[in-house]
Design a protein around this motif. Structure first.
Motif, PDB file in Angstrom:
ATOM      1  N   GLY A 102      24.177  35.277  31.650  1.00 31.75           N
ATOM      2  CA  GLY A 102      25.543  35.006  31.195  1.00 31.75           C
ATOM      3  C   GLY A 102      26.265  36.277  30.791  1.00 31.75           C
ATOM      4  N   GLU A 103      25.553  37.171  30.089  1.00 28.90           N
ATOM      5  CA  GLU A 103      26.161  38.447  29.692  1.00 28.90           C
ATOM      6  C   GLU A 103      26.502  39.290  30.926  1.00 28.90           C
ATOM      7  OE1 GLU A 103      23.311  40.202  27.117  1.00 28.90           O
ATOM      8  OE2 GLU A 103      23.613  38.749  25.496  1.00 28.90           O
ATOM      9  N   ASN A 104      25.601  39.309  31.904  1.00 31.01           N
ATOM     10  CA  ASN A 104      25.851  40.081  33.125  1.00 31.01           C
ATOM     11  C   ASN A 104      27.040  39.521  33.901  1.00 31.01           C
ATOM     12  OD1 ASN A 104      23.923  42.269  33.299  1.00 31.01           O
ATOM     13  ND2 ASN A 104      22.327  40.730  33.502  1.00 31.01           N
ATOM     14  N   LEU A 105      27.163  38.187  33.954  1.00 34.39           N
ATOM     15  CA  LEU A 105      28.299  37.582  34.667  1.00 34.39           C
ATOM     16  C   LEU A 105      29.613  37.902  33.965  1.00 34.39           C
ATOM     17  CD1 LEU A 105      26.834  34.092  35.681  1.00 34.39           C
ATOM     18  CD2 LEU A 105      27.534  35.925  37.219  1.00 34.39           C
ATOM     19  N   ASP A 106      29.618  37.836  32.636  1.00 35.93           N
ATOM     20  CA  ASP A 106      30.838  38.175  31.895  1.00 35.93           C
ATOM     21  C   ASP A 106      31.208  39.637  32.112  1.00 35.93           C
ATOM     22  OD1 ASP A 106      31.008  35.619  30.932  1.00 35.93           O
ATOM     23  OD2 ASP A 106      30.021  36.058  29.023  1.00 35.93           O
ATOM     24  N   ASN A 107      30.192  40.501  32.072  1.00 38.83           N
ATOM     25  CA  ASN A 107      30.440  41.926  32.273  1.00 38.83           C
ATOM     26  C   ASN A 107      30.959  42.192  33.679  1.00 38.83           C
ATOM     27  OD1 ASN A 107      30.452  44.663  31.665  1.00 38.83           O
ATOM     28  ND2 ASN A 107      28.340  44.959  32.322  1.00 38.83           N
ATOM     29  N   MET A 108      30.365  41.520  34.661  1.00 31.98           N
ATOM     30  CA  MET A 108      30.791  41.712  36.048  1.00 31.98           C
ATOM     31  C   MET A 108      32.229  41.242  36.240  1.00 31.98           C
ATOM     32  SD  MET A 108      28.884  40.490  39.566  1.00 31.98           S
ATOM     33  CE  MET A 108      29.024  38.746  39.245  1.00 31.98           C
ATOM     34  N   GLU A 109      32.592  40.124  35.626  1.00 30.96           N
ATOM     35  CA  GLU A 109      33.951  39.615  35.758  1.00 30.96           C
ATOM     36  C   GLU A 109      34.966  40.592  35.174  1.00 30.96           C
ATOM     37  OE1 GLU A 109      36.110  36.055  33.536  1.00 30.96           O
ATOM     38  OE2 GLU A 109      34.888  35.318  35.211  1.00 30.96           O
ATOM     39  N   GLN A 110      34.649  41.155  34.006  1.00 31.47           N
ATOM     40  CA  GLN A 110      35.557  42.132  33.400  1.00 31.47           C
ATOM     41  C   GLN A 110      35.705  43.373  34.271  1.00 31.47           C
ATOM     42  OE1 GLN A 110      37.509  41.682  30.694  1.00 31.47           O
ATOM     43  NE2 GLN A 110      36.728  39.598  30.848  1.00 31.47           N
ATOM     44  N   LEU A 111      34.594  43.844  34.821  1.00 35.76           N
ATOM     45  CA  LEU A 111      34.639  45.035  35.679  1.00 35.76           C
ATOM     46  C   LEU A 111      35.458  44.768  36.935  1.00 35.76           C
ATOM     47  CD1 LEU A 111      30.913  46.139  35.297  1.00 35.76           C
ATOM     48  CD2 LEU A 111      32.893  47.447  34.552  1.00 35.76           C
TER      49      LEU A 111
ATOM     50  N   VAL B  27      37.514  41.009  45.904  1.00 30.85           N
ATOM     51  CA  VAL B  27      37.492  40.740  44.465  1.00 30.85           C
ATOM     52  C   VAL B  27      37.580  39.236  44.204  1.00 30.85           C
ATOM     53  CG1 VAL B  27      38.726  41.086  42.288  1.00 30.85           C
ATOM     54  CG2 VAL B  27      38.473  42.985  43.884  1.00 30.85           C
ATOM     55  N   ASP B  28      38.451  38.545  44.941  1.00 27.32           N
ATOM     56  CA  ASP B  28      38.590  37.089  44.771  1.00 27.32           C
ATOM     57  C   ASP B  28      37.283  36.373  45.074  1.00 27.32           C
ATOM     58  OD1 ASP B  28      41.219  37.312  44.020  1.00 27.32           O
ATOM     59  OD2 ASP B  28      42.025  36.965  46.028  1.00 27.32           O
ATOM     60  N   VAL B  29      36.650  36.764  46.190  1.00 26.21           N
ATOM     61  CA  VAL B  29      35.394  36.101  46.595  1.00 26.21           C
ATOM     62  C   VAL B  29      34.292  36.387  45.581  1.00 26.21           C
ATOM     63  CG1 VAL B  29      33.549  36.148  48.321  1.00 26.21           C
ATOM     64  CG2 VAL B  29      35.922  35.995  49.052  1.00 26.21           C
ATOM     65  N   LEU B  30      34.223  37.608  45.075  1.00 22.76           N
ATOM     66  CA  LEU B  30      33.194  37.938  44.085  1.00 22.76           C
ATOM     67  C   LEU B  30      33.436  37.195  42.773  1.00 22.76           C
ATOM     68  CD1 LEU B  30      32.844  41.770  44.760  1.00 22.76           C
ATOM     69  CD2 LEU B  30      31.121  40.026  45.213  1.00 22.76           C
ATOM     70  N   LEU B  31      34.709  37.039  42.389  1.00 26.30           N
ATOM     71  CA  LEU B  31      35.013  36.258  41.180  1.00 26.30           C
ATOM     72  C   LEU B  31      34.637  34.792  41.365  1.00 26.30           C
ATOM     73  CD1 LEU B  31      38.476  37.765  40.155  1.00 26.30           C
ATOM     74  CD2 LEU B  31      36.350  37.956  38.874  1.00 26.30           C
ATOM     75  N   GLN B  32      34.932  34.246  42.551  1.00 21.66           N
ATOM     76  CA  GLN B  32      34.548  32.852  42.847  1.00 21.66           C
ATOM     77  C   GLN B  32      33.033  32.711  42.855  1.00 21.66           C
ATOM     78  OE1 GLN B  32      36.490  31.869  46.552  1.00 21.66           O
ATOM     79  NE2 GLN B  32      38.513  32.425  45.746  1.00 21.66           N
ATOM     80  N   SER B  33      32.352  33.735  43.370  1.00 15.19           N
ATOM     81  CA  SER B  33      30.886  33.699  43.374  1.00 15.19           C
ATOM     82  C   SER B  33      30.354  33.689  41.944  1.00 15.19           C
ATOM     83  CB  SER B  33      30.336  34.910  44.129  1.00 15.19           C
ATOM     84  OG  SER B  33      30.789  34.927  45.470  1.00 15.19           O
ATOM     85  N   GLY B  34      31.003  34.462  41.052  1.00 17.12           N
ATOM     86  CA  GLY B  34      30.593  34.444  39.647  1.00 17.12           C
ATOM     87  C   GLY B  34      30.750  33.068  39.027  1.00 17.12           C
ATOM     88  N   ASP B  35      31.850  32.375  39.367  1.00 14.42           N
ATOM     89  CA  ASP B  35      32.043  31.004  38.868  1.00 14.42           C
ATOM     90  C   ASP B  35      30.945  30.080  39.381  1.00 14.42           C
ATOM     91  OD1 ASP B  35      34.324  31.843  37.587  1.00 14.42           O
ATOM     92  OD2 ASP B  35      35.681  31.168  39.169  1.00 14.42           O
TER      93      ASP B  35
ATOM     94  N   VAL C 143      35.163  38.845  22.276  1.00 12.42           N
ATOM     95  CA  VAL C 143      34.438  37.742  22.910  1.00 12.42           C
ATOM     96  C   VAL C 143      35.410  36.652  23.371  1.00 12.42           C
ATOM     97  CG1 VAL C 143      32.736  35.915  22.495  1.00 12.42           C
ATOM     98  CG2 VAL C 143      32.340  38.207  21.594  1.00 12.42           C
ATOM     99  N   VAL C 144      36.467  36.426  22.569  1.00 12.12           N
ATOM    100  CA  VAL C 144      37.478  35.432  22.937  1.00 12.12           C
ATOM    101  C   VAL C 144      38.481  36.027  23.927  1.00 12.12           C
ATOM    102  CG1 VAL C 144      39.272  33.895  22.039  1.00 12.12           C
ATOM    103  CG2 VAL C 144      37.231  34.342  20.685  1.00 12.12           C
ATOM    104  N   PHE C 145      38.959  37.240  23.626  1.00 11.88           N
ATOM    105  CA  PHE C 145      40.000  37.856  24.448  1.00 11.88           C
ATOM    106  C   PHE C 145      39.542  38.081  25.885  1.00 11.88           C
ATOM    107  CE2 PHE C 145      42.466  40.045  20.750  1.00 11.88           C
ATOM    108  CZ  PHE C 145      42.805  38.788  20.280  1.00 11.88           C
ATOM    109  N   ASN C 146      38.245  38.352  26.088  1.00 14.60           N
ATOM    110  CA  ASN C 146      37.760  38.721  27.419  1.00 14.60           C
ATOM    111  C   ASN C 146      37.851  37.583  28.437  1.00 14.60           C
ATOM    112  OD1 ASN C 146      37.207  41.299  26.647  1.00 14.60           O
ATOM    113  ND2 ASN C 146      35.011  41.000  26.364  1.00 14.60           N
TER     114      ASN C 146
END
Length: 715
Positions: free
Chosen positions: A29-38, A100-108, A400-403
């Motif tokens: 979960g932490e890695n997915l959140d970090n990846m989404e922000q990046l 970027v869109d596809v990678l974000l969808q993959s994260g979801d 944590v909330v803002f991200n």
């Protein structure tokens, strides 16, 4: 793979990997959140190499853990993501918004898959379309059927198509033949778990014993054919044997030597070899400089010297974070929230005990009991320090909330055809974990509201002389004993006439004499909406009333300020914590009440002739040319009084929700820390009371709801 079956969960004989599930899910979960922000912060026109490497590492870590635990659906999707990210970080492909869109969808999709493996009961996630899209992008195509543009440096350095052929070679030539030494082991049969590991994870490769299954001095030898890196293998093997007991060696000259590996030939003997071998910069024993030089040499046939030297820098910078990345793991400890709550409860009881000792010692002669008085003073100081330290454990930053908002705004703005920039300030401001979890939904609604109702379309903004890109600002800051969160936008603001008209249509009494603040407060009425049509974003009239209800239930307040044509600001004020607070105890008759110290402004003695009666029943007092409503706690709580001639002569000025009142009390008893107990959960909701606490003498004292008292004075 659908569920967490015992076959997938127990890789190897006699080892139950389910004990590591929770750690994996948290880290994933932490890695997915970090990846989404990046990904959201990625500059597509000029991507940063270290940023691309960080995104790749996030996907790589999730894939390794998923493969270990047998979550094949997660491993398959992350493997395809990894392939695309690997080409991007090697500059074989140029990043595009589609990627970027596809990678974000993959994260979801990965979040949904992980939730399902955690037992959410959701249906299996169909990722076939995503996998197809990723493969299309990996092959250099786009999702609209055209070919993607090649990266500028490679295109400039390769005028002829000939160098394209070797580029595919590494993909087919990454299978390496290795010798695996395991031991010395007290129980050599333990190494057979590695054989089972290869059977469970078919993509890992093949393994066969070189020693006929017979250990020599506790050592086992295997032949391994794999395309995985040494680090990947070591990460998987350490679930069965310790890392120190595993040695990975090349089997025969010419098979996947890493610079610096045992038995590797000198570098000059490898000049003519396929550049596809030996590009794993993070292999065990590889000095950063050697790895960078080898990578530069491998790129040399494809580009001129300046371009070939460029990848050498990320090769070195990629190794450095890995070395430094170990320190957070070593300096942090994962503890369940239940244990933290238990610790806070025990500290709360300690605070009550300390208050009891302090109160009972007041009647003692400090001259005779000097040591006891000194010890009690130390106990009070240490108890406060301990309480502050323990409470800080539950405090987490607002980031944590803002991200979570950049991604939501990106999708919402695209859906509405608007251009919106999100600016955040005060992300490091800390708030109690329990409050953070409960404030997320109200803030999400406020941000969506600003984007949908507040920010105009680009054409409308340009027509009004504004930049076509709107701005939504999130600000968190400490003010006194509270945290204030502001949601601002530079959109159209609120229309006073439109709000009053809508209110009258809903049957709400809205005279023209209402102040602006009262008009803005109309949007908190149940079912109230200014949207002209119902969409899946807004217009149903459920939202702002729920926002206010949720914030009020947390002991907070919400205020609106607006300027038509310029924007709107919603301010949410919350207490820092709901567990322990500083309070002022006041006496009324035989009763004791607690006022939150953050709400107390001042106290003073009052003469009877300074209190004026207004309108027959209301009473006000003049304090420095300002008239304040007077609230008599004796009447509010029907306090029984036996000394009928007593007249209360002390007033305490408190403020909340932008207003001030003067509370009439008999005496000020002192200031102390109090442990907040939920009165509603243990008894029932009491008007004008927010909770209760246990005093040092064992009596229960009510904690007053200052906001409710201020509202009472207005009506």
């Amino acid at each position: 793979m659908g569920d967490m079956t015992s076959e997938g969960a127990n890789l190897g004989a006699g080892i139950d990997l389910s004990q590591f599930y929770q750690v994996f899910f948290e880290e994933a979960g932490e890695n997915l959140d970090n990846m989404e922000q990046l990904l959201l912060n990625l500059d597509i026109e000029n991507p940063d190499d270290e940023q691309m490497n960080a995104i790749f590492r996030c996907a790589h870590s999730i894939k390794g853990g998923a493969a270990t635990f047998g979550f094949n659906d997660v491993a398959e999707l992350t493997h395809q993501m990894e392939t695309l990210l690997d080409k991007l970080r090697r500059h074989e492909l140029a990043p595009t918004s589609q990627m970027v869109d596809v990678l974000l969808q993959s994260g979801d999709a990965l979040k949904a898959q992980l939730a399902r493996h955690q037992g959410s009961g959701a249906d299996a996630v169909d990722t076939s379309a995503l996998l197809s899209s990723i493969r299309t992008l990996v092959d250099g195509g786009t999702l609209d059927g055209t070919r993607a543009a090649a990266p500028a440096p490679v295109a400039a350095a390769a005028p002829a198509p000939a160098p394209a052929a070797p580029a595919a070679a590494p993909l087919k030539s990454t299978v390496r033949q290795l010798e695996l030494l395991v031991g010395p082991l007290d129980n050599p049969a333990q190494a057979d778990n590695l054989v089972e590991l290869f059977k469970e994870i078919t993509d890992l490769g093949t393994i066969e014993p070189l020693d006929g299954g017979i250990a020599a001095d506790g050592m086992r030898r295997f032949k391994v054919l794999t395309s995985s890196t040494d680090n990947d293998l070591l990460d998987l093997f350490t679930f069965h044997v310790s890392r120190e007991q595993v040695k990975i060696l090349p089997l025969g000259e010419g098979y996947g030597f890493h610079e610096g590996a045992p038995g590797a030939p000198p570098a000059e003997a490898k000049k003519d070899e396929d550049p596809g071998y030996g590009f794993f910069d993070d292999a065990p024993g590889v000095p950063p400089e050697t790895a960078a030089e080898a990578k530069a040499a491998a790129e040399a046939p494809k580009a001129n010297v300046p371009v070939a030297a460029k990848p050498a820098t990320p090769a070195r910078t990629e190794v450095a974070p890995r070395a430094g990345g170990a320190s957070p793991d070593q300096s942090t400890l994962r503890v369940s929230v239940e244990k933290v709550d238990q610790l806070i409860n025990l500290v709360g009881e300690l605070v009550i005990t300390q208050a009891m000792l302090a109160q009972n010692s007041r009647n003692l002669d400090p001259g005779l009991y000097q040591q006891l008085a000194s010890g009690l003073a130390d106990l009070e100081r240490n108890t406060r320090d301990l309480q502050e330290s323990v409470m800080s454990i539950r405090m987490i930053p607002m980031s944590v909330v803002f991200n979570r908002f950049p991604r939501m705004l990106r999708d919402l703005a695209a859906k509405l055809g608007k251009k919106v920039e999100l600016v955040t300030q005060g992300e490091a401001t800390e708030l109690d974990k329990g409050l953070v979890e409960k404030i997320t939904d109200p803030l999400t609604h406020l941000v969506r509201n600003s984007c949908d109702h507040g920010i105009e379309s680009p054409a409308d903004r340009v027509a009004k002389g504004k930049p076509e890109q709107g701005t939504i600002t999130l600000v968190a800051s400490h003010q006194g004993g509270s945290i204030v969160i502001e949601v601002r936008d530079d959109g159209r603001g609120l229309n006073r006439e439109k709000l009053i008209k809508k209110a009258r249509e809903k049957g709400i009494d809205a005279p023209d004499t209402m102040t602006d603040q009262e008009v803005w407060g109309l949007i908190f009425a149940p079912g109230f909406s200014t949207a002209d049509q119902v969409t899946d974003v807004s217009g149903r009239g459920v939202g702002m009333d729920v926002v206010k209800k949720n914030i009020t239930s947390l002991g907070g307040t919400v205020e609106i300020d607006s300027a038509e044509g310029y924007g709107m600001k919603v301010s949410v004020r919350l207490p820092l914590t709901l567990a322990i607070m500083d309070g002022m105890s006041v006496g009324v008759g035989e009763e004791v009440y607690i006022l939150p110290l953050s709400s107390v402004v001042e106290s003073f003695q009052v003469q009877a002739d300074t209190i004026k009666t207004v309108g027959g029943s209301g009473r006000v007092v003049e304090v420095r040319d300002e008239y304040m409503p007077v609230v008599e706690l004796e009447q509010v709580f029907n306090v029984p009084r036996f000394d009928f001639e007593h007249v209360s002569s002390i007033m305490v000025v408190v403020e909340a929700e932008g207003g001030r009142v003067a509370l009439l009390v008999d005496e000020l008893l002192g200031q102390q820390q109090v442990v907040v107990k939920n009165l509603e959960a243990n008894y029932r909701k009491v008007t004008d009371v927010s909770g209760a606490t246990i005093m040092g003498d064992g009596r229960v004292a009510l904690i007053l709801d200052v906001g409710s008292l201020v509202r009472r004075s207005r009506h």
